[in-house]
Write a protein that holds these residues in place. Structure first.
Motif, PDB file in Angstrom:
ATOM      1  N   LEU A 212     -56.559   6.043  31.435  1.00  0.00           N
ATOM      2  CA  LEU A 212     -57.064   7.353  31.626  1.00  0.00           C
ATOM      3  C   LEU A 212     -56.065   8.462  31.524  1.00  0.00           C
ATOM      4  CD1 LEU A 212     -59.373   9.040  33.052  1.00  0.00           C
ATOM      5  CD2 LEU A 212     -58.489   8.718  35.207  1.00  0.00           C
ATOM      6  N   GLY A 213     -54.981   8.488  31.662  1.00  0.00           N
ATOM      7  CA  GLY A 213     -54.017   9.422  31.410  1.00  0.00           C
ATOM      8  C   GLY A 213     -54.193   9.668  30.027  1.00  0.00           C
ATOM      9  N   GLN A 214     -53.821   8.772  29.139  1.00  0.00           N
ATOM     10  CA  GLN A 214     -53.885   8.979  27.724  1.00  0.00           C
ATOM     11  C   GLN A 214     -55.108   9.629  27.298  1.00  0.00           C
ATOM     12  OE1 GLN A 214     -51.266   8.213  25.367  1.00  0.00           O
ATOM     13  NE2 GLN A 214     -50.223   8.063  27.298  1.00  0.00           N
ATOM     14  N   LEU A 215     -56.386   9.287  27.580  1.00  0.00           N
ATOM     15  CA  LEU A 215     -57.500   9.983  27.148  1.00  0.00           C
ATOM     16  C   LEU A 215     -57.304  11.637  27.571  1.00  0.00           C
ATOM     17  CD1 LEU A 215     -60.510   7.572  28.483  1.00  0.00           C
ATOM     18  CD2 LEU A 215     -59.576   8.255  26.067  1.00  0.00           C
ATOM     19  N   ALA A 216     -56.798  11.910  28.752  1.00  0.00           N
ATOM     20  CA  ALA A 216     -56.627  13.309  29.185  1.00  0.00           C
ATOM     21  C   ALA A 216     -55.516  13.794  28.219  1.00  0.00           C
ATOM     22  CB  ALA A 216     -56.224  13.270  30.574  1.00  0.00           C
ATOM     23  N   LEU A 217     -54.329  13.127  28.051  1.00  0.00           N
ATOM     24  CA  LEU A 217     -53.317  13.741  27.261  1.00  0.00           C
ATOM     25  C   LEU A 217     -53.720  13.879  26.047  1.00  0.00           C
ATOM     26  CD1 LEU A 217     -50.380  11.643  28.580  1.00  0.00           C
ATOM     27  CD2 LEU A 217     -50.771  14.136  28.762  1.00  0.00           C
ATOM     28  N   LYS A 218     -54.606  13.079  25.442  1.00  0.00           N
ATOM     29  CA  LYS A 218     -55.173  13.375  23.853  1.00  0.00           C
ATOM     30  C   LYS A 218     -55.710  14.648  23.714  1.00  0.00           C
ATOM     31  CE  LYS A 218     -56.432   9.746  21.624  1.00  0.00           C
ATOM     32  NZ  LYS A 218     -55.527   9.583  20.433  1.00  0.00           N
ATOM     33  N   VAL A 219     -56.338  15.230  24.864  1.00  0.00           N
ATOM     34  CA  VAL A 219     -57.085  16.647  24.676  1.00  0.00           C
ATOM     35  C   VAL A 219     -56.018  17.738  24.596  1.00  0.00           C
ATOM     36  CG1 VAL A 219     -58.509  18.089  26.089  1.00  0.00           C
ATOM     37  CG2 VAL A 219     -59.293  15.678  26.167  1.00  0.00           C
ATOM     38  N   VAL A 220     -54.901  17.366  25.090  1.00  0.00           N
ATOM     39  CA  VAL A 220     -53.897  18.646  25.154  1.00  0.00           C
ATOM     40  C   VAL A 220     -52.798  18.199  24.003  1.00  0.00           C
ATOM     41  CG1 VAL A 220     -54.199  19.267  27.350  1.00  0.00           C
ATOM     42  CG2 VAL A 220     -52.659  17.466  27.093  1.00  0.00           C
ATOM     43  N   GLY A 221     -53.107  17.107  23.312  1.00  0.00           N
ATOM     44  CA  GLY A 221     -52.045  16.899  22.186  1.00  0.00           C
ATOM     45  C   GLY A 221     -50.685  16.148  22.669  1.00  0.00           C
ATOM     46  N   PHE A 222     -50.559  15.372  23.698  1.00  0.00           N
ATOM     47  CA  PHE A 222     -49.490  14.844  24.240  1.00  0.00           C
ATOM     48  C   PHE A 222     -49.566  13.413  24.202  1.00  0.00           C
ATOM     49  CE2 PHE A 222     -48.599  19.254  25.569  1.00  0.00           C
ATOM     50  CZ  PHE A 222     -47.420  19.327  25.193  1.00  0.00           C
ATOM     51  N   ASP A 223     -50.596  12.748  23.817  1.00  0.00           N
ATOM     52  CA  ASP A 223     -50.878  11.469  24.024  1.00  0.00           C
ATOM     53  C   ASP A 223     -49.905  10.538  23.061  1.00  0.00           C
ATOM     54  OD1 ASP A 223     -52.438  12.194  21.638  1.00  0.00           O
ATOM     55  OD2 ASP A 223     -53.158  10.179  21.713  1.00  0.00           O
ATOM     56  N   MET A 224     -50.010   9.247  23.243  1.00  0.00           N
ATOM     57  CA  MET A 224     -49.067   8.243  22.476  1.00  0.00           C
ATOM     58  C   MET A 224     -49.690   7.844  21.052  1.00  0.00           C
ATOM     59  SD  MET A 224     -46.577   7.602  24.655  1.00  0.00           S
ATOM     60  CE  MET A 224     -45.913   6.111  24.036  1.00  0.00           C
ATOM     61  N   GLY A 225     -50.740   8.555  20.776  1.00  0.00           N
ATOM     62  CA  GLY A 225     -51.430   8.312  19.426  1.00  0.00           C
ATOM     63  C   GLY A 225     -52.295   7.011  19.346  1.00  0.00           C
ATOM     64  N   GLN A 226     -52.743   6.466  20.539  1.00  0.00           N
ATOM     65  CA  GLN A 226     -53.488   5.186  20.170  1.00  0.00           C
ATOM     66  C   GLN A 226     -55.027   5.501  20.056  1.00  0.00           C
ATOM     67  OE1 GLN A 226     -51.822   3.905  24.132  1.00  0.00           O
ATOM     68  NE2 GLN A 226     -50.638   2.266  23.000  1.00  0.00           N
ATOM     69  N   PRO A 227     -55.873   4.594  19.846  1.00  0.00           N
ATOM     70  CA  PRO A 227     -57.203   5.006  19.492  1.00  0.00           C
ATOM     71  C   PRO A 227     -58.101   5.207  20.698  1.00  0.00           C
ATOM     72  CG  PRO A 227     -56.608   3.065  18.183  1.00  0.00           C
ATOM     73  CD  PRO A 227     -55.541   3.220  19.035  1.00  0.00           C
ATOM     74  N   ILE A 228     -59.069   6.131  20.714  1.00  0.00           N
ATOM     75  CA  ILE A 228     -59.713   6.698  22.064  1.00  0.00           C
ATOM     76  C   ILE A 228     -60.500   5.509  22.234  1.00  0.00           C
ATOM     77  CG2 ILE A 228     -61.554   7.823  22.736  1.00  0.00           C
ATOM     78  CD1 ILE A 228     -60.555  10.171  20.913  1.00  0.00           C
ATOM     79  N   GLY A 229     -61.066   4.679  21.197  1.00  0.00           N
ATOM     80  CA  GLY A 229     -61.979   3.645  21.539  1.00  0.00           C
ATOM     81  C   GLY A 229     -61.174   2.500  22.427  1.00  0.00           C
TER      82      GLY A 229
END
Length: 254
Positions: A212-229
């Motif tokens: 869940l955190g990675q999905l939210a971080l992807k929105v602001v550009g700070f995720d680990m780069g893994q696929p949303i799926g």
């Protein structure tokens, strides 16, 4: 005949809405639930995302995403876990089944309640971020964060439901806190995973809070780069698994 069917459908929907309204008001009037669930992520964000931010805006954006996830996880876990445990212990679940209400009304009401609290947390954090913290996002980013938070509460509703089916009302808060706080920390919701030991970063994906955190971080550009799926699939699987386990447990207890 059509009039009878229409009336029955209207009455059924009205029952669902009334049940959801009562459940939301019940939890809103429970200070031990609504105050920590709403205030903790807000206070943490004000402290770490606003007061301790050095002006770059990076911390404010990162923590907007992660404390939003942290808040909605609490709403799901405690909104379901504690109330189900208490209601089961007092025999209210059996009473609900005996009442003339539509099937699944109680669970749907609790889901709506948790989603409403998730919406409140998301909106409050967004207002603080946009005004006090100076976070600037595109309208689509704000909307995506809101949707992720509101829907992201559901896997943790399922986990809370399962925990509530296992233990009594007195044990549920302690057990949920033992799960909630370490999981949030180890998922990178308090500190970026890059600041944690490598072993903790490696095993972080075992936690549903991480996804869940990675999905939210992807929105602001700070995720680990893994696929949303991948993140969505894990959260959907967690929701289905714990819902089925809880249903079996509750059915066996009857």
């Amino acid at each position: 005949m059509n009039a009878i069917v229409h009336h029955a459908t209207y009455s059924s929907w009205r029952s669902y809405l009334q049940e959801a309204k009562c459940e939301f008001l019940r939890m809103l009037r429970e200070p031990s639930f609504c105050l920590p669930v709403i205030c903790f992520p807000v206070l943490f964000y004000l402290l770490f995302g606003v007061l301790l931010d050095k002006g770059t805006g990076g911390a404010s954006q990162y923590l907007l995403a992660t404390y939003g996830a942290f808040g909605v996880i609490g709403a799901g876990l405690f909104g379901f876990g504690v109330t189900i445990a208490v209601d089961r212990e007092k025999g209210l679940l059996r009473l609900k089944r005996a009442l003339p209400v539509p099937p699944g009304a109680m669970l749907l009401a609790k889901m709506v309640m948790a989603m409403l609290f998730a919406a409140i947390i998301s909106l409050v954090l967004a207002v603080i971020a946009a005004t006090v913290a100076g976070v600037v996002l595109e309208p689509s980013q704000w909307i995506r964060l809101f949707v992720i938070n509101v829907l992201g509460v559901l896997p943790f509703c399922a986990i809370g439901l399962y925990v509530g089916s296992l233990v009594g009302g007195n044990a549920a808060p302690a057990l949920l806190n033992m799960l909630y706080l370490p999981m949030a920390f180890l998922s990178g919701l308090w500190l970026p995973l890059t600041m944690l030991p490598d072993i903790l970063s490696t095993i972080a994906p075992v936690w549903p809070a991480y996804h869940l955190g990675q999905l939210a971080l992807k929105v602001v550009g700070f995720d680990m780069g893994q696929p949303i799926g991948m993140h969505v699939a894990v959260l959907l699987g967690i929701t289905a698994l714990f819902f089925v386990l809880a249903q079996r447990r509750l059915s066996a207890a009857e």
